[in-house]
Design a protein around this motif. Structure first.
Motif: not given
Ligand SMILES: C[S@@+](CC[C@H](N)C(=O)[O-])C[C@H]1O[C@@H](n2cnc3c(N)ncnc32)[C@H](O)[C@@H]1O
Length: 217
Positions: A58-68, A80-82, A97-109
């Motif tokens: 479980q990864i937690l990121e603070i500061g998404t901006y445009a998801g890079y 999973h990344l929050t 881009f998350w969807r195209q890379a196949g990780v969209g379902k693993r990321i919660t904004f």
């Protein structure tokens, strides 16, 4: 590091995957005035390597901006990344881009100020074993302290960006209010005996902290 040496390093590192190279270009094109916010390619490669080696759950990121940075963090692990941001300006691009890379379902904004979001996650009893902090430079210590309340009992990884400065401002340059905050934070961080801190001159500077497992008493 000067630009020629940096180019030499990049030319002698593995090629950046197409989806990440395309995402970087898309962010620069869509947000020319704020694209400097994104982590450097080398920082991204380092995040991917760390997540590949550490294999967080479980990864937690603070500061998404445009998801890079989020895409780099999910690269090479099944975690999973929050990711938290008070602005959702870059979210549509990120999600594409998350969807195209196949990780969209693993990321919660989480669309909230970090303070509120972190307190909410604590209330909900959520736990994470990897943290990446890349938001407000004023609140670094507070954000780390809140993250420490969200850590699992297993060994954890904490990475903080901009520890050497931002844009034209550096910790060894002329005085600046935010730089003073960063310097104060760096001093506080290295005094934390509960973790091993390694500061590296990658991008705007990252501190990589390893937190040992919490021993049961
Ligand atoms: C440097 S950018 C993040 C860049 C991103 N990590 C990347 O490399 O792709 C910082 C982001 O943090 C967000 N931010 C700043 N202060 C914040 C706060 N107190 N709470 C939540 N988000 C914050 C900003 O809205 C901005 O999108």
């Amino acid at each position: 590091m000067n630009q020629s040496l940096l180019n030499y390093c990049l030319n002698h590192s593995s090629i950046v995957p197409d989806d990440l190279a395309d995402m970087r270009q898309a962010i620069i094109k869509q947000f020319p005035d704020t694209a400097h916010n994104i982590i450097s390619v080398q920082t991204g490669q380092t995040l991917a390597m760390l997540s590949q080696l550490f294999q967080p759950q479980q990864i937690l990121e603070i500061g998404t901006y445009a998801g890079y940075s989020a895409l780099w963090l999910t690269y090479g692990s099944k975690a999973h990344l929050t990711t938290i941001d008070r602005s959702d300006q870059g979210l549509a691009l990120a999600q594409d881009f998350w969807r195209q890379a196949g990780v969209g379902k693993r990321i919660t904004f989480v669309h909230h100020d970090a303070d509120q979001a972190l307190r909410l996650l604590i209330e909900q009893g959520k736990k994470f074993d990897c943290f990446f902090i890349d938001a407000s430079k004023k609140n670094l210590q507070k954000h780390v302290e809140l993250c420490l309340n969200l850590r699992t009992d297993q060994r954890c990884l904490l990475i903080i960006d901009n520890v050497l400065g931002f844009r034209d401002h550096s910790v060894v340059g002329v005085e600046h209010k935010l730089i003073d905050k960063i310097k104060g934070f760096n001093q506080w961080l290295v005094e934390q005996t509960s973790m091993i801190v390694t500061m590296l001159p990658i991008g705007d500077g990252i501190s990589i902290c390893t937190l040992p497992a919490v021993r049961e008493t």
